[in-house]
Write a protein that holds these residues in place. Structure first.
Motif, PDB file in Angstrom:
ATOM      1  N   LEU A  21     -65.975 -53.474 -18.010  1.00 11.74           N
ATOM      2  CA  LEU A  21     -66.362 -52.529 -17.096  1.00 11.74           C
ATOM      3  C   LEU A  21     -65.158 -51.655 -16.882  1.00 11.74           C
ATOM      4  N   ILE A  22     -64.217 -52.249 -17.124  1.00 15.79           N
ATOM      5  CA  ILE A  22     -62.859 -51.260 -16.789  1.00 15.79           C
ATOM      6  C   ILE A  22     -62.621 -50.048 -18.138  1.00 15.79           C
ATOM      7  N   ILE A  61     -58.336 -46.169 -11.246  1.00 21.13           N
ATOM      8  CA  ILE A  61     -59.005 -47.043 -12.062  1.00 21.13           C
ATOM      9  C   ILE A  61     -60.520 -46.311 -12.525  1.00 21.13           C
ATOM     10  N   LEU A  62     -60.662 -46.233 -13.569  1.00 21.48           N
ATOM     11  CA  LEU A  62     -62.004 -45.409 -14.171  1.00 21.48           C
ATOM     12  C   LEU A  62     -62.705 -46.857 -14.680  1.00 21.48           C
ATOM     13  N   MET A  63     -63.779 -46.964 -13.846  1.00 25.69           N
ATOM     14  CA  MET A  63     -64.576 -48.152 -14.189  1.00 25.69           C
ATOM     15  C   MET A  63     -66.028 -47.829 -14.080  1.00 25.69           C
ATOM     16  N   PRO A 104     -66.277 -51.948  -6.357  1.00 23.22           N
ATOM     17  CA  PRO A 104     -65.074 -50.827  -6.262  1.00 23.22           C
ATOM     18  C   PRO A 104     -64.225 -51.100  -4.963  1.00 23.22           C
ATOM     19  N   VAL A 105     -64.612 -51.337  -4.027  1.00 25.67           N
ATOM     20  CA  VAL A 105     -63.643 -51.658  -2.752  1.00 25.67           C
ATOM     21  C   VAL A 105     -62.733 -52.906  -3.079  1.00 25.67           C
ATOM     22  N   GLU A 106     -63.440 -54.045  -3.679  1.00 30.43           N
ATOM     23  CA  GLU A 106     -62.743 -55.205  -4.049  1.00 30.43           C
ATOM     24  C   GLU A 106     -61.666 -54.962  -5.024  1.00 30.43           C
ATOM     25  N   VAL A 107     -62.035 -54.197  -5.897  1.00 29.87           N
ATOM     26  CA  VAL A 107     -60.727 -53.684  -6.913  1.00 29.87           C
ATOM     27  C   VAL A 107     -59.793 -52.847  -6.437  1.00 29.87           C
ATOM     28  N   GLU A 108     -60.162 -51.900  -5.544  1.00 28.15           N
ATOM     29  CA  GLU A 108     -58.812 -51.131  -4.921  1.00 28.15           C
ATOM     30  C   GLU A 108     -58.009 -52.105  -4.154  1.00 28.15           C
ATOM     31  N   GLU A 109     -58.895 -53.095  -3.368  1.00 28.57           N
ATOM     32  CA  GLU A 109     -58.003 -53.818  -2.093  1.00 28.57           C
ATOM     33  C   GLU A 109     -57.039 -54.596  -3.107  1.00 28.57           C
ATOM     34  N   LYS A 110     -57.893 -55.413  -4.077  1.00 26.88           N
ATOM     35  CA  LYS A 110     -56.805 -56.328  -4.788  1.00 26.88           C
ATOM     36  C   LYS A 110     -55.731 -55.654  -5.532  1.00 26.88           C
ATOM     37  N   GLU A 121     -62.812 -44.740  -9.513  1.00 25.71           N
ATOM     38  CA  GLU A 121     -63.694 -43.667 -10.031  1.00 25.71           C
ATOM     39  C   GLU A 121     -64.827 -44.635 -10.648  1.00 25.71           C
ATOM     40  N   ILE A 122     -65.985 -44.475 -10.272  1.00 25.30           N
ATOM     41  CA  ILE A 122     -67.172 -45.005 -11.124  1.00 25.30           C
ATOM     42  C   ILE A 122     -67.633 -43.876 -11.887  1.00 25.30           C
ATOM     43  N   THR A 123     -67.837 -44.391 -13.111  1.00 24.75           N
ATOM     44  CA  THR A 123     -68.647 -43.518 -14.064  1.00 24.75           C
ATOM     45  C   THR A 123     -69.747 -44.201 -14.934  1.00 24.75           C
ATOM     46  N   PHE A 124     -70.790 -43.512 -15.352  1.00 24.81           N
ATOM     47  CA  PHE A 124     -71.691 -44.116 -16.052  1.00 24.81           C
ATOM     48  C   PHE A 124     -71.726 -43.209 -17.304  1.00 24.81           C
ATOM     49  N   ASP A 125     -70.424 -42.553 -18.039  1.00 21.45           N
ATOM     50  CA  ASP A 125     -70.578 -42.077 -19.051  1.00 21.45           C
ATOM     51  C   ASP A 125     -69.167 -42.570 -19.738  1.00 21.45           C
TER      52      ASP A 125
END
Length: 110
Positions: A38-39, A52-54, A68-74, A87-91
């Protein structure tokens, strides 16, 4: 500071970020988000700000708001990190092909 130390420091920092990412699991699949593929990218600038682009397993993923919030906080919890943004992407869209062999083995796909 020489470039060599900076390169080593950023490599060490990258390893710490990956370790943190490996503690975050998709709630529907018993595999961490890193091994799931996913990363897509982790960028660290000279101020130790991380981007982080995931992706998510699907746009309708139930954790689209919280993951995404959990990833940022950790990632921000690491001492050396000044800030983190996801940043979330589906591409490209996520597929099972992006999973590591370890993840495929864990899920009985190998």
């Amino acid at each position: 500071m020489s470039d060599i130390n900076t390169a080593e420091d950023s490599e060490e920092l990258g390893e710490k970020i990956v370790k943190v990412l490996k503690t975050i699991y998709d709630p529907e699949i018993p595999v961490d988000i890193y091994e799931l593929g996913l990363i897509y990218d982790v960028l660290v600038n000279e101020d130790n700000e991380v981007k982080i682009l995931m992706t998510l397993t699907s746009p309708n993923c139930p954790v689209a708001e919280t993951l995404p919030v959990e990833v940022e906080e950790k990632v921000k919890s690491l001492n050396a990190i000044k800030d983190a943004e996801v940043e979330i992407t589906f591409d490209p869209p996520w597929t099972q092909d992006l999973m590591s062999d370890e993840a495929k083995l864990e899920l009985g796909m190998l």
